[in-house]
Design a protein around this motif. Structure first.
Motif: not given
Length: 330
Positions: A24, A39, A99, A101
């Motif tokens: 993410g 991203s 991270d 997402k």
């Protein structure tokens, strides 16, 4: 003496950012990592000696030197005598922020013996500290109850693997120890700190049937995984611990690393004269400054610093309040 004093300061390395299909933007927006991408950045490798991804110093007299060069030049002064005797010019840990997402693949890691024989690598025992989780954020960790090869393959082939796996909803501060052989996956909406053995060996067993922009699925490792899986279930997969202001409290201890939690208000003096290891600090909340003699370095949430083994006394000062993960090898 010049060689000794060159490493007597808190060392920071340039993060190595990794694009991932499930990544993410929180590593940039929350942890302030610098990237041209906005991203799909899934991992920040903070300290790495993985082949092809060696960390580079970004501060002090050693700026521009690689982690490998530090090991080769300073040896036990850098990592500690017993660490150097065991690992030589190979840094034993890989330190990351992750991270997710979207959910990572369901996977596991082989132990030292299998990794050595198949991949000439260390195994991959690891731990997670949850820094932030969105509502419903979860982890896949282990089996609900003891399983076996036949039941596992049946559920894998019928795409019902989650029916026999344990899923925990998580929150900030939760800790999970992931030994080799344990099936696991980081769920969507989870940001965490990861400490692991230096290894990039992963057996991916299910990837949610997703494909990349070109319609290609990622490789699965069904056969390799079979004799690496631990089919035993645990009553509980998370790790309990206590926190005390200005005190290091243990959260995980294993043969590969020790990790403590250190919440700081104002200032703490550290004396590592009784230990013979480097120390790594990951900032999981707030901001803290490290002072070794005349040298000082500040890290904020999402940053990491390494204190060489030759530095025995230093102070840590919180700007207001800080929480640190303190990592070393016994």
């Amino acid at each position: 003496m010049k060689k000794d004093t060159e490493i007597n300061y808190p060392i920071k390395f340039k993060p190595i950012l990794k694009e991932r299909i499930w990544g993410g933007n929180k590593l940039m927006t929350l942890l302030h990592k610098e990237s041209d991408k906005t991203s799909n950045i899934g991992e920040s490798w903070e300290i790495s000696d993985v082949e092809g991804d060696t960390s580079i110093v970004v501060n002090g007299s050693l700026k521009g030197k690689s982690l490998k060069e530090l090991l080769e030049t300073y040896k036990d002064e850098f990592v500690g005598r017993h660490v150097y005797e065991q690992f030589g010019n190979k840094f034993p840990l890989l330190i990351k922020y992750i991270d997710a997402k979207e959910a990572l693949s369901i996977q596991l890691h082989p132990n030292d013996e299998l990794s050595k024989s198949r991949h000439n690598s260390f195994g991959k025992t690891e731990m997670w500290y949850i820094m932030q989780a969105e509502k419903g954020g979860n982890l896949v960790v282990g089996f609900k109850k003891d399983s076996n090869r036949e039941e596992y393959l049946e559920h894998l082939e019928s795409k019902k693997l989650l029916d026999i796996l344990n899923v925990d909803e998580v929150k900030e501060g939760d800790v999970y120890f992931i030994p080799t052989g344990q099936i696991h996956a980081i769920g969507a909406g989870v940001l965490l700190a990861e400490i692991q053995q230096t290894s990039d060996i992963t057996y991916r067993i299910y990837d949610w049937d997703r494909v990349d922009d070109n319609g290609n699925s990622r490789e699965l490792h069904t056969e390799l995984a079979l004799d690496a899986i631990d089919f035993k279930a645990k009553e509980k997969y998370s790790s309990d611990y206590t926190k005390k202001i200005n005190k290091s409290s243990n959260i995980i201890e294993c043969q590969y690393f020790t990790t403590n939690i250190l919440p700081i208000e104002k200032e703490v003096s550290i004396d590592t004269s009784s230990k013979n290891s480097f120390k790594i600090y990951m900032c999981v909340e707030g901001e803290a400054s490290f002072t070794c003699g005349e040298h000082s370095e500040t890290i904020s949430m999402g940053e990491t610093v390494l204190i060489p083994a030759s530095v025995k006394k230093y102070t840590i000062t919180a700007t207001n309040y800080a929480e640190l993960l303190e990592i070393y090898i016994k």
